[in-house]
Design an enzyme around this catalytic site. Structure first.
Site, PDB file in Angstrom:
ATOM      1  N   LYS A 114     -10.062   6.066   2.376  1.00  0.00           N
ATOM      2  CA  LYS A 114      -9.269   5.392   1.346  1.00  0.00           C
ATOM      3  C   LYS A 114     -10.247   4.707   0.396  1.00  0.00           C
ATOM      4  O   LYS A 114     -11.115   3.933   0.828  1.00  0.00           O
ATOM      5  CB  LYS A 114      -8.345   4.344   1.967  1.00  0.00           C
ATOM      6  CG  LYS A 114      -7.529   3.571   0.931  1.00  0.00           C
ATOM      7  CD  LYS A 114      -6.697   2.473   1.571  1.00  0.00           C
ATOM      8  CE  LYS A 114      -5.484   3.093   2.195  1.00  0.00           C
ATOM      9  NZ  LYS A 114      -4.508   2.046   2.621  1.00  0.00           N
ATOM     10  N   GLU A 117       0.835  -1.206   0.000  1.00  0.00           N
ATOM     11  CA  GLU A 117       0.000   0.000   0.000  1.00  0.00           C
ATOM     12  C   GLU A 117       0.869   1.255   0.000  1.00  0.00           C
ATOM     13  O   GLU A 117       0.549   2.242  -0.669  1.00  0.00           O
ATOM     14  CB  GLU A 117      -0.890   0.041   1.248  1.00  0.00           C
ATOM     15  CG  GLU A 117      -1.984  -0.997   1.268  1.00  0.00           C
ATOM     16  CD  GLU A 117      -2.793  -0.898   2.540  1.00  0.00           C
ATOM     17  OE1 GLU A 117      -3.852  -0.245   2.503  1.00  0.00           O
ATOM     18  OE2 GLU A 117      -2.367  -1.449   3.573  1.00  0.00           O
TER      19      GLU A 117
END
Length: 122
Positions: free
Chosen positions: A102, A25
């Site tokens: 997110k 990520e």
């Protein structure tokens, strides 16, 4: 006439950043959405019709994007840094409401967005 509360709102800021617990990520990054509400007193600006006496959206955006460039494992940490930066930069800010989401988080589920929301006072 007297205003009893004044807010500067910025909604739907989309910023690509590298936050997440997994190394992948932080390497690849993701798109994040930010909603921001700043409580302030802009009565003077409202009367004189000048930027002096209020908070410049562009300067807020620069501060937020600058903090988003620093990778963090947790969105909670990112929010804390953004709020600290805004309080340090804008003495007129009394309160900050911040939502950080997110998009398409990698959690093995069909989820459009996940994140945190927090409210800070000076």
């Amino acid at each position: 006439m007297k205003a009893i509360a004044m807010f500067i709102d910025m909604k739907g800021l989309r910023i690509h950043a590298r936050h997440g617990v997994d190394q992948q990520e932080r390497r690849v990054g993701a798109d994040f959405l930010i909603d921001l509400r700043l409580k302030t007193d802009f009565a003077r600006a409202a009367q004189i019709d000048e930027l002096d006496g209020t908070i410049d959206y562009a300067t807020v955006y620069e501060a937020v994007t600058d903090e988003m460039r620093t990778p963090s494992k947790l969105l909670e940490n990112v929010c804390e840094r953004i709020a600290a930066r805004l309080f340090a930069t804008f003495e007129r800010v009394e309160e900050i409401e911040l939502r950080l989401l997110k998009e398409n988080p990698p959690m093995g589920a069909d989820c459009r967005e996940a994140g945190v929301e927090v409210r800070y006072i000076r």
